[in-house]
Scaffold this motif. Structure first.
Motif, PDB file in Angstrom:
ATOM      1  N   ALA A  81       0.833  -1.203   0.000  1.00  0.00           N
ATOM      2  CA  ALA A  81       0.000   0.000   0.000  1.00  0.00           C
ATOM      3  C   ALA A  81       0.872   1.259   0.000  1.00  0.00           C
ATOM      4  O   ALA A  81       0.564   2.247  -0.679  1.00  0.00           O
ATOM      5  CB  ALA A  81      -0.940  -0.011   1.203  1.00  0.00           C
ATOM      6  N   GLN A  82       1.956   1.204   0.781  1.00  0.00           N
ATOM      7  CA  GLN A  82       2.878   2.343   0.807  1.00  0.00           C
ATOM      8  C   GLN A  82       3.535   2.542  -0.566  1.00  0.00           C
ATOM      9  O   GLN A  82       3.684   3.673  -1.034  1.00  0.00           O
ATOM     10  CB  GLN A  82       3.959   2.099   1.869  1.00  0.00           C
ATOM     11  CG  GLN A  82       5.073   3.123   1.920  1.00  0.00           C
ATOM     12  CD  GLN A  82       4.584   4.494   2.379  1.00  0.00           C
ATOM     13  OE1 GLN A  82       3.456   4.646   2.845  1.00  0.00           O
ATOM     14  NE2 GLN A  82       5.439   5.493   2.238  1.00  0.00           N
ATOM     15  N   VAL A  83       3.894   1.448  -1.211  1.00  0.00           N
ATOM     16  CA  VAL A  83       4.484   1.543  -2.549  1.00  0.00           C
ATOM     17  C   VAL A  83       3.492   2.160  -3.526  1.00  0.00           C
ATOM     18  O   VAL A  83       3.847   3.013  -4.354  1.00  0.00           O
ATOM     19  CB  VAL A  83       4.925   0.151  -3.038  1.00  0.00           C
ATOM     20  CG1 VAL A  83       5.425   0.225  -4.482  1.00  0.00           C
ATOM     21  CG2 VAL A  83       6.005  -0.424  -2.132  1.00  0.00           C
ATOM     22  N   ALA A  84       2.229   1.755  -3.439  1.00  0.00           N
ATOM     23  CA  ALA A  84       1.200   2.288  -4.336  1.00  0.00           C
ATOM     24  C   ALA A  84       1.018   3.786  -4.124  1.00  0.00           C
ATOM     25  O   ALA A  84       0.773   4.528  -5.080  1.00  0.00           O
ATOM     26  CB  ALA A  84      -0.114   1.545  -4.107  1.00  0.00           C
ATOM     27  N   ARG A  85       1.140   4.237  -2.869  1.00  0.00           N
ATOM     28  CA  ARG A  85       0.998   5.670  -2.603  1.00  0.00           C
ATOM     29  C   ARG A  85       2.175   6.464  -3.172  1.00  0.00           C
ATOM     30  O   ARG A  85       2.011   7.634  -3.574  1.00  0.00           O
ATOM     31  CB  ARG A  85       0.890   5.910  -1.091  1.00  0.00           C
ATOM     32  CG  ARG A  85      -0.452   5.529  -0.491  1.00  0.00           C
ATOM     33  CD  ARG A  85      -0.603   6.084   0.925  1.00  0.00           C
ATOM     34  NE  ARG A  85       0.389   5.508   1.827  1.00  0.00           N
ATOM     35  CZ  ARG A  85       0.202   4.399   2.546  1.00  0.00           C
ATOM     36  NH1 ARG A  85      -0.956   3.739   2.452  1.00  0.00           N
ATOM     37  NH2 ARG A  85       1.136   3.943   3.352  1.00  0.00           N
ATOM     38  N   LEU A  86       3.351   5.858  -3.201  1.00  0.00           N
ATOM     39  CA  LEU A  86       4.534   6.559  -3.683  1.00  0.00           C
ATOM     40  C   LEU A  86       4.678   6.529  -5.203  1.00  0.00           C
ATOM     41  O   LEU A  86       5.432   7.325  -5.774  1.00  0.00           O
ATOM     42  CB  LEU A  86       5.796   5.940  -3.051  1.00  0.00           C
ATOM     43  CG  LEU A  86       5.972   6.131  -1.543  1.00  0.00           C
ATOM     44  CD1 LEU A  86       7.179   5.347  -1.050  1.00  0.00           C
ATOM     45  CD2 LEU A  86       6.119   7.609  -1.204  1.00  0.00           C
ATOM     46  N   LEU A  87       4.000   5.617  -5.855  1.00  0.00           N
ATOM     47  CA  LEU A  87       4.190   5.428  -7.290  1.00  0.00           C
ATOM     48  C   LEU A  87       3.933   6.682  -8.135  1.00  0.00           C
ATOM     49  O   LEU A  87       4.714   6.967  -9.065  1.00  0.00           O
ATOM     50  CB  LEU A  87       3.319   4.272  -7.788  1.00  0.00           C
ATOM     51  CG  LEU A  87       3.949   2.886  -7.674  1.00  0.00           C
ATOM     52  CD1 LEU A  87       2.956   1.805  -8.085  1.00  0.00           C
ATOM     53  CD2 LEU A  87       5.221   2.804  -8.515  1.00  0.00           C
ATOM     54  N   PRO A  88       2.871   7.457  -7.910  1.00  0.00           N
ATOM     55  CA  PRO A  88       2.664   8.648  -8.757  1.00  0.00           C
ATOM     56  C   PRO A  88       3.835   9.620  -8.719  1.00  0.00           C
ATOM     57  O   PRO A  88       4.254  10.144  -9.762  1.00  0.00           O
ATOM     58  CB  PRO A  88       1.393   9.267  -8.174  1.00  0.00           C
ATOM     59  CG  PRO A  88       0.671   8.118  -7.545  1.00  0.00           C
ATOM     60  CD  PRO A  88       1.733   7.242  -6.990  1.00  0.00           C
ATOM     61  N   GLU A  89       4.359   9.872  -7.518  1.00  0.00           N
ATOM     62  CA  GLU A  89       5.487  10.790  -7.396  1.00  0.00           C
ATOM     63  C   GLU A  89       6.743  10.208  -8.043  1.00  0.00           C
ATOM     64  O   GLU A  89       7.503  10.919  -8.714  1.00  0.00           O
ATOM     65  CB  GLU A  89       5.727  11.094  -5.920  1.00  0.00           C
ATOM     66  CG  GLU A  89       6.761  12.190  -5.656  1.00  0.00           C
ATOM     67  CD  GLU A  89       8.158  11.608  -5.449  1.00  0.00           C
ATOM     68  OE1 GLU A  89       9.140  12.357  -5.653  1.00  0.00           O
ATOM     69  OE2 GLU A  89       8.263  10.422  -5.076  1.00  0.00           O
ATOM     70  N   LEU A  90       6.958   8.905  -7.862  1.00  0.00           N
ATOM     71  CA  LEU A  90       8.115   8.254  -8.472  1.00  0.00           C
ATOM     72  C   LEU A  90       8.005   8.248  -9.994  1.00  0.00           C
ATOM     73  O   LEU A  90       9.002   8.428 -10.704  1.00  0.00           O
ATOM     74  CB  LEU A  90       8.227   6.819  -7.950  1.00  0.00           C
ATOM     75  CG  LEU A  90       8.543   6.662  -6.468  1.00  0.00           C
ATOM     76  CD1 LEU A  90       8.405   5.205  -6.039  1.00  0.00           C
ATOM     77  CD2 LEU A  90       9.949   7.177  -6.163  1.00  0.00           C
ATOM     78  N   ARG A  91       6.795   8.071 -10.486  1.00  0.00           N
ATOM     79  CA  ARG A  91       6.574   8.080 -11.933  1.00  0.00           C
ATOM     80  C   ARG A  91       6.888   9.462 -12.515  1.00  0.00           C
ATOM     81  O   ARG A  91       7.522   9.571 -13.571  1.00  0.00           O
ATOM     82  CB  ARG A  91       5.131   7.690 -12.225  1.00  0.00           C
ATOM     83  CG  ARG A  91       4.853   7.366 -13.694  1.00  0.00           C
ATOM     84  CD  ARG A  91       3.394   7.043 -13.917  1.00  0.00           C
ATOM     85  NE  ARG A  91       2.939   5.950 -13.067  1.00  0.00           N
ATOM     86  CZ  ARG A  91       2.036   6.060 -12.096  1.00  0.00           C
ATOM     87  NH1 ARG A  91       1.478   7.241 -11.835  1.00  0.00           N
ATOM     88  NH2 ARG A  91       1.671   5.011 -11.382  1.00  0.00           N
ATOM     89  N   ALA A  92       6.467  10.514 -11.816  1.00  0.00           N
ATOM     90  CA  ALA A  92       6.717  11.872 -12.295  1.00  0.00           C
ATOM     91  C   ALA A  92       8.209  12.188 -12.286  1.00  0.00           C
ATOM     92  O   ALA A  92       8.736  12.797 -13.229  1.00  0.00           O
ATOM     93  CB  ALA A  92       5.951  12.872 -11.421  1.00  0.00           C
ATOM     94  N   ARG A  93       8.911  11.793 -11.231  1.00  0.00           N
ATOM     95  CA  ARG A  93      10.360  12.037 -11.156  1.00  0.00           C
ATOM     96  C   ARG A  93      11.098  11.277 -12.247  1.00  0.00           C
ATOM     97  O   ARG A  93      12.034  11.799 -12.866  1.00  0.00           O
ATOM     98  CB  ARG A  93      10.894  11.632  -9.781  1.00  0.00           C
ATOM     99  CG  ARG A  93      10.541  12.602  -8.670  1.00  0.00           C
ATOM    100  CD  ARG A  93      10.922  12.028  -7.318  1.00  0.00           C
ATOM    101  NE  ARG A  93      12.355  11.713  -7.241  1.00  0.00           N
ATOM    102  CZ  ARG A  93      12.896  10.999  -6.262  1.00  0.00           C
ATOM    103  NH1 ARG A  93      12.122  10.499  -5.306  1.00  0.00           N
ATOM    104  NH2 ARG A  93      14.194  10.768  -6.246  1.00  0.00           N
TER     105      ARG A  93
END
Length: 228
Positions: A122-134
């Motif tokens: 769940a934590q990974v899923a929350r971080l994915l949008p920001e990681l995708r943008a970077r």
């Protein structure tokens, strides 16, 4: 006699030192070659593993895809800049910018790699949008540098080819100087005089014999003539 022995000893010592230096250089070059081979093999294994993970369902697949996108773009840009900087010194500034961008890329790649083993999905899923943008920001910046370097090289090649074509056209016209039409005589008289000859006859004595022509790699070697 003693002086001769001293000279011979010095020469012997010089040869030993030279041999030791050559050995050290050869060992260093061999070690660098092995290091490059090992690094290349490690990258190949990592890329193969990431491609396999990219087909798995869930967040692990997207993490692998982001790492592949990041690593592929950064590697292609690095190779392109290093390959052209020896011919175009203006790319040194681009290499400096790429070095700063690489620091962000390594940091992001390390973060993505750590998240591959994160048990809290769940934590990974929350971080994915920001990681995708970077990832896209860094990859697009690398792509922009690579494309600009490629376009710059293509423009220089095109300009040089245009200038060369113009020079060749001028030279071709000069070589065919005898084909220039001669203006008619002002008196309008006909006949076979110089004014109405129509073409100049080339002066063979003024044409130097051809020298040794360079052989280019795309040319085929001439076949030996038969003696029978």
């Amino acid at each position: 006699m003693e002086a001769v022995l001293v000279i011979v000893a010095l020469i012997f010592i010089a040869f030993i030192a030279l041999g030791a230096y050559a050995t050290v250089k050869a060992v260093g070059a061999a070690k660098r070659g092995v290091d490059r081979t090992v690094a290349q093999a490690r990258r190949t294994v990592e890329d193969t593993t990431l491609r396999a993970k990219s087909f798995q369902p869930g967040a692990a697949s997207e993490l692998a895809q982001l790492r592949l996108r990041l690593r592929g773009s950064m590697r292609a840009t690095q190779d392109a800049l290093h390959a052209r900087v020896t011919e175009d010194e203006s790319l040194k500034e681009s290499l400096g910018l790429f070095a700063r961008l690489s620091a962000h890329g390594h940091e992001l790649d390390g973060e993505l790699k750590r998240l591959e083993s994160e048990p809290d999905k769940a934590q990974v899923a929350r971080l994915l949008p920001e990681l995708r943008a970077r990832t896209e920001q860094i990859a697009q910046s690398a792509d922009a540098l690579r494309h600009a370097a490629r376009d710059r090289a293509s423009r220089f090649a095109s300009d040089d080819l245009d200038a060369l074509r113009t020079q060749i056209d001028v030279e071709a016209g000069a070589l065919r100087h005898w084909t220039t039409e001669v203006a008619p005589d002002a008196s309008g008289a006909g006949g076979s005089g110089p004014a109405t000859a129509g073409r100049k006859k080339p002066d063979r004595s003024a044409i130097a014999p051809p020298g040794v022509r360079p052989v280019y790699p795309w040319q085929k070697k001439p076949r030996p003539e038969s003696t029978t």
